[in-house]
Enzyme design. Structure first.
Site, PDB file in Angstrom:
ATOM      1  N   GLY A  10      32.790  42.032  40.510  1.00 58.56           N
ATOM      2  CA  GLY A  10      33.076  42.290  41.871  1.00 58.56           C
ATOM      3  C   GLY A  10      31.857  41.548  42.774  1.00 58.56           C
ATOM      4  O   GLY A  10      31.661  42.354  43.813  1.00 58.56           O
ATOM      5  N   GLY A  16      28.402  43.759  45.290  1.00 56.55           N
ATOM      6  CA  GLY A  16      28.346  42.807  44.286  1.00 56.55           C
ATOM      7  C   GLY A  16      28.021  41.383  44.876  1.00 56.55           C
ATOM      8  O   GLY A  16      27.047  40.685  44.325  1.00 56.55           O
ATOM      9  N   TYR A 169      39.406  58.111  39.884  1.00 50.39           N
ATOM     10  CA  TYR A 169      38.281  57.287  40.340  1.00 50.39           C
ATOM     11  C   TYR A 169      36.958  58.299  39.987  1.00 50.39           C
ATOM     12  O   TYR A 169      36.105  57.465  39.347  1.00 50.39           O
ATOM     13  CB  TYR A 169      38.241  57.418  42.109  1.00 50.39           C
ATOM     14  CG  TYR A 169      36.849  56.682  42.495  1.00 50.39           C
ATOM     15  CD1 TYR A 169      36.722  55.071  42.592  1.00 50.39           C
ATOM     16  CD2 TYR A 169      35.635  57.539  43.162  1.00 50.39           C
ATOM     17  CE1 TYR A 169      35.329  54.999  42.826  1.00 50.39           C
ATOM     18  CE2 TYR A 169      34.619  57.106  43.594  1.00 50.39           C
ATOM     19  CZ  TYR A 169      34.542  55.538  43.569  1.00 50.39           C
ATOM     20  OH  TYR A 169      33.276  55.110  43.822  1.00 50.39           O
TER      21      TYR A 169
END
Length: 284
Positions: A10, A16, A169
């Site tokens: 990411g 990231g 999630y």
């Protein structure tokens, strides 16, 4: 002296990207991973302008075939890894299945990182054999969403029978915390440390992919910059203090109380077995 190696998933945007930037500035050879070719190219150019040794690789971590291809590519480039940051993830608007039959959001948030970690463990163990104890790290980017889900159905980790964007999630992010907790005792003899982190609510492109209800709820909420959100991730990857323990869940460079399920050793082990069965491969 051989450079230490960090792998950051990411890494094409958000925390990231900032984690990759900071590690490169600290002297790591950084291998960043992103899904979108254009964002990967832009991130590589952005990071190259700051100096340091960094390369972006493209992979869709929701697919195990892509995980295996990525792991093979990394192993061809380096013979050891000092830091693995499992940062890739997000929240989907709608349920979708991958070509391999997994629920796409759960696969991207957990199954892929779980499998990638297992594939890269030989390189992490090799680095730890010659490194100061506790300096080789695995860091899983989780979320306080991991604290909001009261239970996990071990017979249906992907919530296929009761799916919603929030459940997908939150259960995936709880899986990231459980993953680090379960890895800790398994890697103790190898002196590889594993932690998870809640980075805070970060103003990044994360929210552009979330359902309208989530965007409405968080649209005006205060948000950290990606640099601020990456701070504890970077600290966990490099600072001395996190190397003295393993399996923790952190926020703002301090231990944070996790979901009660994470403190239940029997559940952590049952979750590990369920995760291995779902992925169809060993996790360590």
């Amino acid at each position: 002296m051989t450079k230490r190696v960090a792998v950051v998933t990411g890494a094409s945007s958000g925390i990231g990207l900032e984690t990759a930037r900071a590690l490169a500035k600290q002297g790591f050879r950084v291998i960043g991973v992103g899904r979108d070719p254009q964002r990967c190219a832009a991130a590589e150019a952005d990071l190259a302008a700051d100096g340091g040794e960094i390369e972006m690789l493209r992979a869709d971590l929701s697919l195990l075939a892509e995980v295996d291809r990525l792991a093979d590519a990394i192993a061809q480039k380096v013979d050891s890894i000092d830091v693995l940051v499992n940062n890739a993830g997000g929240m989907a608007r709608e349920q979708a299945l991958t070509a391999e039959g997994f629920e796409a959001n759960y696969a991207a948030n957990f199954i892929g990182p779980f499998a990638l970690t297992a594939r890269l463990l030989p390189l992490l163990r090799k680095a730890a054999a010659d490194a100061p104890e506790g300096s080789v790290r695995i860091v899983n980017t989780a979320s306080d969403g991991s604290e909001m889900i009261p239970a996990i159905n071990l017979a249906d980790l992907q919530n296929l029978g009761n799916w919603s964007p929030g459940a997908a999630y939150c259960s995936g992010k709880l899986a990231n915390v459980l993953h680090a907790r379960a890895l800790a005792p398994r890697l103790a003899a190898d002196a590889v440390v594993a932690h998870s982190v809640h980075p805070g609510t970060v103003g990044s492109n994360f929210f552009s992919h979330t359902p309208d209800s989530v965007q409405a709820a968080y649209g005006d909420a205060p948000k950290l910059t990606p640099v601020q959100g990456a701070d504890t991730v970077i600290w966990l990857a490099t600072a001395e203090e996190p190397g003295r323990s393993s399996g923790g869940y952190w926020f703002e460079r301090a231990p944070r109380k996790p979901n009660p399920l994470v403190e239940d050793q029997a559940f952590v082990e049952a979750f590990w077995q369920a995760a291995e069965a779902l992925a169809g491969r060993a996790g360590s």
